[in-house]
Design a protein around this motif. Structure first.
Motif, mmCIF file in Angstrom:
data_model
loop_
_atom_site.group_PDB
_atom_site.id
_atom_site.type_symbol
_atom_site.label_atom_id
_atom_site.label_comp_id
_atom_site.label_asym_id
_atom_site.label_seq_id
_atom_site.Cartn_x
_atom_site.Cartn_y
_atom_site.Cartn_z
ATOM 1 N N ARG A 45 0.841 -1.189 0.000
ATOM 2 C CA ARG A 45 0.000 0.000 0.000
ATOM 3 C C ARG A 45 0.885 1.251 0.000
ATOM 4 O O ARG A 45 1.922 1.267 0.674
ATOM 5 C CB ARG A 45 -0.885 -0.005 1.240
ATOM 6 N N GLU A 46 0.445 2.268 -0.738
ATOM 7 C CA GLU A 46 1.203 3.506 -0.774
ATOM 8 C C GLU A 46 0.281 4.708 -0.626
ATOM 9 O O GLU A 46 -0.877 4.680 -1.059
ATOM 10 C CB GLU A 46 2.000 3.628 -2.070
ATOM 11 N N GLY A 47 0.794 5.754 -0.027
ATOM 12 C CA GLY A 47 0.034 6.980 0.104
ATOM 13 C C GLY A 47 0.035 7.759 -1.193
ATOM 14 O O GLY A 47 1.074 7.879 -1.835
ATOM 15 N N ILE A 48 -1.101 8.283 -1.583
ATOM 16 C CA ILE A 48 -1.246 9.047 -2.816
ATOM 17 C C ILE A 48 -1.324 10.533 -2.532
ATOM 18 O O ILE A 48 -0.657 11.331 -3.176
ATOM 19 C CB ILE A 48 -2.501 8.611 -3.586
ATOM 20 N N SER A 49 -2.136 10.910 -1.573
ATOM 21 C CA SER A 49 -2.291 12.329 -1.262
ATOM 22 C C SER A 49 -2.838 12.480 0.138
ATOM 23 O O SER A 49 -3.456 11.565 0.689
ATOM 24 C CB SER A 49 -3.207 13.021 -2.274
ATOM 25 N N CYS A 50 -2.596 13.668 0.701
ATOM 26 C CA CYS A 50 -3.085 13.978 2.037
ATOM 27 C C CYS A 50 -3.441 15.458 2.055
ATOM 28 O O CYS A 50 -2.627 16.291 1.639
ATOM 29 C CB CYS A 50 -2.021 13.653 3.079
ATOM 30 N N ILE A 51 -4.635 15.755 2.551
ATOM 31 C CA ILE A 51 -5.088 17.140 2.616
ATOM 32 C C ILE A 51 -5.352 17.497 4.074
ATOM 33 O O ILE A 51 -5.940 16.713 4.821
ATOM 34 C CB ILE A 51 -6.346 17.357 1.736
ATOM 35 N N SER A 52 -4.909 18.674 4.476
ATOM 36 C CA SER A 52 -5.089 19.093 5.857
ATOM 37 C C SER A 52 -6.568 19.325 6.163
ATOM 38 O O SER A 52 -7.400 19.417 5.257
ATOM 39 C CB SER A 52 -4.288 20.372 6.116
ATOM 40 N N ALA A 53 -6.879 19.431 7.436
ATOM 41 C CA ALA A 53 -8.270 19.611 7.849
ATOM 42 C C ALA A 53 -8.884 20.879 7.244
ATOM 43 O O ALA A 53 -10.064 20.897 6.881
ATOM 44 C CB ALA A 53 -8.366 19.653 9.369
ATOM 45 N N SER A 54 -8.062 21.908 7.111
ATOM 46 C CA SER A 54 -8.549 23.165 6.538
ATOM 47 C C SER A 54 -8.617 23.135 5.020
ATOM 48 O O SER A 54 -9.296 23.945 4.404
ATOM 49 C CB SER A 54 -7.630 24.306 6.957
ATOM 50 N N GLY A 55 -7.883 22.201 4.426
ATOM 51 C CA GLY A 55 -7.800 22.132 2.966
ATOM 52 C C GLY A 55 -6.707 22.986 2.367
ATOM 53 O O GLY A 55 -6.499 22.968 1.158
ATOM 54 N N ARG A 56 -5.973 23.705 3.215
ATOM 55 C CA ARG A 56 -4.963 24.625 2.689
ATOM 56 C C ARG A 56 -3.678 23.917 2.281
ATOM 57 O O ARG A 56 -2.943 24.398 1.418
ATOM 58 C CB ARG A 56 -4.661 25.707 3.723
ATOM 59 N N ASP A 57 -3.384 22.803 2.902
ATOM 60 C CA ASP A 57 -2.146 22.094 2.607
ATOM 61 C C ASP A 57 -2.473 20.733 1.997
ATOM 62 O O ASP A 57 -3.247 19.962 2.570
ATOM 63 C CB ASP A 57 -1.324 21.900 3.886
ATOM 64 N N ILE A 58 -1.853 20.444 0.872
ATOM 65 C CA ILE A 58 -2.068 19.174 0.187
ATOM 66 C C ILE A 58 -0.713 18.616 -0.232
ATOM 67 O O ILE A 58 0.110 19.347 -0.779
ATOM 68 C CB ILE A 58 -2.954 19.324 -1.063
ATOM 69 N N ARG A 59 -0.531 17.352 0.019
ATOM 70 C CA ARG A 59 0.711 16.684 -0.388
ATOM 71 C C ARG A 59 0.352 15.567 -1.348
ATOM 72 O O ARG A 59 -0.656 14.895 -1.185
ATOM 73 C CB ARG A 59 1.442 16.135 0.827
ATOM 74 N N TYR A 60 1.213 15.360 -2.349
ATOM 75 C CA TYR A 60 1.003 14.307 -3.341
ATOM 76 C C TYR A 60 2.228 13.438 -3.477
ATOM 77 O O TYR A 60 3.366 13.902 -3.320
ATOM 78 C CB TYR A 60 0.697 14.903 -4.727
ATOM 79 N N ARG A 61 1.984 12.205 -3.838
ATOM 80 C CA ARG A 61 3.068 11.308 -4.210
ATOM 81 C C ARG A 61 3.668 11.837 -5.520
ATOM 82 O O ARG A 61 2.952 12.319 -6.395
ATOM 83 C CB ARG A 61 2.513 9.899 -4.403
ATOM 84 N N ASP A 62 4.971 11.736 -5.660
ATOM 85 C CA ASP A 62 5.641 12.276 -6.843
ATOM 86 C C ASP A 62 5.040 11.736 -8.137
ATOM 87 O O ASP A 62 4.902 12.468 -9.128
ATOM 88 C CB ASP A 62 7.141 11.981 -6.809
ATOM 89 N N SER A 63 4.692 10.475 -8.161
ATOM 90 C CA SER A 63 4.239 9.841 -9.398
ATOM 91 C C SER A 63 2.873 10.353 -9.865
ATOM 92 O O SER A 63 2.486 10.103 -11.013
ATOM 93 C CB SER A 63 4.193 8.323 -9.242
ATOM 94 N N VAL A 64 2.144 11.068 -9.005
ATOM 95 C CA VAL A 64 0.815 11.556 -9.395
ATOM 96 C C VAL A 64 0.753 13.080 -9.469
ATOM 97 O O VAL A 64 -0.279 13.631 -9.863
ATOM 98 C CB VAL A 64 -0.290 11.030 -8.458
ATOM 99 N N LYS A 65 1.834 13.734 -9.095
ATOM 100 C CA LYS A 65 1.835 15.197 -9.138
ATOM 101 C C LYS A 65 1.554 15.709 -10.541
ATOM 102 O O LYS A 65 2.102 15.206 -11.513
ATOM 103 C CB LYS A 65 3.183 15.727 -8.654
ATOM 104 N N GLY A 66 0.686 16.702 -10.637
ATOM 105 C CA GLY A 66 0.311 17.271 -11.928
ATOM 106 C C GLY A 66 -0.798 16.514 -12.624
ATOM 107 O O GLY A 66 -1.337 16.993 -13.629
ATOM 108 N N ARG A 67 -1.147 15.342 -12.120
ATOM 109 C CA ARG A 67 -2.217 14.540 -12.731
ATOM 110 C C ARG A 67 -3.409 14.367 -11.804
ATOM 111 O O ARG A 67 -4.554 14.300 -12.254
ATOM 112 C CB ARG A 67 -1.677 13.163 -13.122
ATOM 113 N N PHE A 68 -3.141 14.240 -10.517
ATOM 114 C CA PHE A 68 -4.195 14.031 -9.528
ATOM 115 C C PHE A 68 -4.395 15.315 -8.722
ATOM 116 O O PHE A 68 -3.432 16.033 -8.413
ATOM 117 C CB PHE A 68 -3.822 12.918 -8.565
ATOM 118 N N THR A 69 -5.660 15.564 -8.354
ATOM 119 C CA THR A 69 -5.978 16.721 -7.531
ATOM 120 C C THR A 69 -6.919 16.295 -6.409
ATOM 121 O O THR A 69 -8.000 15.762 -6.673
ATOM 122 C CB THR A 69 -6.663 17.825 -8.354
ATOM 123 N N MET A 70 -6.472 16.517 -5.184
ATOM 124 C CA MET A 70 -7.318 16.185 -4.042
ATOM 125 C C MET A 70 -8.004 17.452 -3.546
ATOM 126 O O MET A 70 -7.407 18.535 -3.553
ATOM 127 C CB MET A 70 -6.496 15.563 -2.914
#
Length: 121
Positions: A45-70
């Motif tokens: 299992r791998e992490g794809i993305s994580c969004i903060s409770a406020s929605g202001r901070d979002i992190r993406y796995r390198d392989s999905v950056k620019g393609r996926f939007t959380m």
């Protein structure tokens, strides 16, 4: 009962798009960061993305950056993962979870049952 339920998976051709939804019940979504994870056949299992409770901070796995939007809509108690330019290597079961740090699951909230995404021609 605290739970999250994913939907929106399916079969799509390479280059196509899907939008996954994660609906929370039994708790208030804005108390938690939210994460998307996936497990491909035969892989860990791998992490794809994580969004903060406020929605202001979002992190993406390198392989999905620019393609996926959380994103998230706390008023609707729902988190989303828009997946564009899908590749065969994006195939797997996608899980939503409440509680993430970086791209890891904290275990502080519920984990969903998963939705299958298959990218194939």
């Amino acid at each position: 009962q605290l739970q999250v339920v994913e939907s929106g998976g399916g079969l799509v051709q390479p280059g196509g798009s899907l939008r996954l939804s994660c609906v929370a019940s039994g708790f208030t979504l804005d108390d938690y960061s939210m994460g998307w994870f996936r497990q491909a056949p035969g892989k860990e299992r791998e992490g794809i993305s994580c969004i903060s409770a406020s929605g202001r901070d979002i992190r993406y796995r390198d392989s999905v950056k620019g393609r996926f939007t959380m994103s998230r809509n706390n008023a609707e108690n729902t988190a989303y993962l828009q997946m564009d330019s899908l590749k065969p290597e994006d195939t797997g079961v996608y899980y939503c979870a409440a509680g993430c740090i970086g791209l890891g699951y904290t275990g502080s909230g519920p984990w969903g049952q998963g939705t299958q995404v298959t990218v194939s021609s």
